[in-house]
Design a protein around this motif. Sequence first.
Motif, PDB file in Angstrom:
ATOM      1  N   PHE A 244     -52.051  27.494 -51.800  1.00 17.96           N
ATOM      2  CA  PHE A 244     -51.578  26.487 -50.848  1.00 17.96           C
ATOM      3  C   PHE A 244     -52.743  26.186 -49.912  1.00 17.96           C
ATOM      4  N   VAL A 245     -53.288  24.985 -49.958  1.00 17.16           N
ATOM      5  CA  VAL A 245     -54.364  24.597 -49.046  1.00 17.16           C
ATOM      6  C   VAL A 245     -53.737  23.899 -47.842  1.00 17.16           C
ATOM      7  N   CYS A 246     -53.998  24.435 -46.657  1.00 15.93           N
ATOM      8  CA  CYS A 246     -53.390  23.925 -45.419  1.00 15.93           C
ATOM      9  C   CYS A 246     -54.465  23.278 -44.549  1.00 15.93           C
ATOM     10  N   GLY A 247     -54.173  22.088 -44.042  1.00 19.83           N
ATOM     11  CA  GLY A 247     -55.142  21.368 -43.228  1.00 19.83           C
ATOM     12  C   GLY A 247     -54.512  20.767 -41.986  1.00 19.83           C
ATOM     13  N   SER A 248     -55.367  20.204 -41.123  1.00 14.08           N
ATOM     14  CA  SER A 248     -54.912  19.723 -39.817  1.00 14.08           C
ATOM     15  C   SER A 248     -55.584  18.414 -39.447  1.00 14.08           C
ATOM     16  N   PHE A 249     -54.788  17.383 -39.195  1.00 12.52           N
ATOM     17  CA  PHE A 249     -55.336  16.161 -38.617  1.00 12.52           C
ATOM     18  C   PHE A 249     -55.723  16.392 -37.158  1.00 12.52           C
ATOM     19  N   GLY A 250     -55.034  17.314 -36.502  1.00 10.11           N
ATOM     20  CA  GLY A 250     -55.292  17.587 -35.093  1.00 10.11           C
ATOM     21  C   GLY A 250     -56.717  18.022 -34.849  1.00 10.11           C
ATOM     22  N   LYS A 251     -57.219  18.944 -35.681  1.00 10.12           N
ATOM     23  CA  LYS A 251     -58.594  19.435 -35.517  1.00 10.12           C
ATOM     24  C   LYS A 251     -59.607  18.360 -35.897  1.00 10.12           C
ATOM     25  N   THR A 252     -59.292  17.584 -36.936  1.00  7.22           N
ATOM     26  CA  THR A 252     -60.250  16.602 -37.439  1.00  7.22           C
ATOM     27  C   THR A 252     -60.394  15.398 -36.519  1.00  7.22           C
ATOM     28  N   PHE A 253     -59.271  14.940 -35.961  1.00 11.52           N
ATOM     29  CA  PHE A 253     -59.298  13.694 -35.206  1.00 11.52           C
ATOM     30  C   PHE A 253     -59.023  13.865 -33.713  1.00 11.52           C
ATOM     31  N   HIS A 254     -59.176  15.102 -33.193  1.00 11.48           N
ATOM     32  CA  HIS A 254     -59.040  15.370 -31.755  1.00 11.48           C
ATOM     33  C   HIS A 254     -57.640  15.031 -31.246  1.00 11.48           C
ATOM     34  N   ILE A 255     -56.618  15.336 -32.047  1.00  8.38           N
ATOM     35  CA  ILE A 255     -55.234  15.008 -31.666  1.00  8.38           C
ATOM     36  C   ILE A 255     -54.347  16.242 -31.839  1.00  8.38           C
ATOM     37  N   THR A 256     -54.786  17.373 -31.319  1.00 14.53           N
ATOM     38  CA  THR A 256     -54.031  18.612 -31.522  1.00 14.53           C
ATOM     39  C   THR A 256     -52.610  18.509 -30.960  1.00 14.53           C
ATOM     40  N   TYR A 262     -50.988  19.100 -43.100  1.00 15.15           N
ATOM     41  CA  TYR A 262     -50.554  18.896 -44.476  1.00 15.15           C
ATOM     42  C   TYR A 262     -50.746  20.162 -45.290  1.00 15.15           C
ATOM     43  N   CYS A 263     -50.070  20.195 -46.431  1.00 12.91           N
ATOM     44  CA  CYS A 263     -50.262  21.262 -47.408  1.00 12.91           C
ATOM     45  C   CYS A 263     -50.352  20.612 -48.779  1.00 12.91           C
ATOM     46  N   VAL A 264     -51.335  21.041 -49.570  1.00 12.83           N
ATOM     47  CA  VAL A 264     -51.462  20.565 -50.937  1.00 12.83           C
ATOM     48  C   VAL A 264     -51.468  21.765 -51.864  1.00 12.83           C
ATOM     49  N   ALA A 265     -50.676  21.681 -52.927  1.00 12.74           N
ATOM     50  CA  ALA A 265     -50.580  22.754 -53.912  1.00 12.74           C
ATOM     51  C   ALA A 265     -50.077  22.150 -55.220  1.00 12.74           C
TER      52      ALA A 265
END
Length: 405
Positions: A244-256, A262-265
Amino acid sequence: MNGYCQDRRESSSLTFISKLPIVHSKLPHIKETIFTTMSRIAAEAGAINLSQGFPGFAPDPRLTDLIAHFTQNGNNQYAPMMGILELREALVQKTLNCYGVATDAEKEWTIVSGATQAIFSAVTAVVSPGDEVIVLEPAFDSYDPAILLNGAVPIHVPLDERDFSPDWNKIEAAITAKTKLIIVNTPHNPSGYVWTQSDMDQLARLVDKFGLYVVSDEVYEHILFDGREHLSLLLHPVLRSRTFVCGSFGKTFHITGWKIGYCVAVPELTIEFRKIHQYVTFTTVRPAQHALAVYLQEESTYLGLSEFYQRKRDLFLEGLSKTQFEFEPTQGSFFQQVRYGHLSEMGDKELAILLTQKLKVACIPVSSFYADGRDHKILRFCFAKEEEELIEATRRLERISDLFG
């Protein structure tokens, strides 16, 4: 009459309270997170807050204009449980552009309310009571609670004390017949270590040998320095099928504060993931999804992130070089660790609080990332701040020896 009624109310209240059941905590040893603690102390002291990992600057106005647009134009009801198709399709294209990996928008991507929720749902999807889960320490503080709440046992394996690379001999030695899952993180928080191809291959060997699942925390995937590249676990065929790969728009786009990730699997894992997700948050804020779906169409919004943060890292390191701290430049993330053991034997939490109150610069003691609180005399600073703050913070840190008098 009023006194009589008051007496009756007090008596009734006391009777009710005495009959309340005792709460048996599911997390009896979990206290307030160190991030909450240090941010509160920083606010009380009026300190520059380099502790909690959130950007100290505004996101791109184009993105905030987009969410305003979609909020004002009828996108305020429930989104589909797995997220709007436009955003999932944008992530498919982004993943193809960045890693050359083809994924399925319908069957493999799920939009969630932040990476912490993604990690919890992923752990819950595959872990059962009595299972063991490998956690590489120092580790982000949400991993253990997710394991414990599922009745499983976290098995803590320390990373190499010099550079925080995985010690694969120790990891393999910790695996038993009960081991179900391993949680990994690259770029790593708090150290900033970035995984190598050798790390990927070693993990794949263990996953294949022992039949493990993996949760990969990749929230800092676009923040790497000195020409390094992020090796997502999606890139390895063995890991792709078990992770399960977990990611964050918050960290990437300064919108924590938007709390969106998201999760992709692979489909088999995503089916189980969504069973959990739909009863944790069910869905995630809709206008933010529409805004991000449009914003992701422009690759520069994320491909320029490493250069953006490298300027901040280098500025911060220039200031740190004038202090008495020892450090190696972080390889990724927006955190920099420093060592002070050559200056003092003071505990890192004690020093972090003292530094916040006296020098007015807040940081995180790295012992907080270890389950047993082991103290290597290391502090973590977040440099995702305005340049003026970083310059002033390091100027104050030049007086660190004043705290050891």
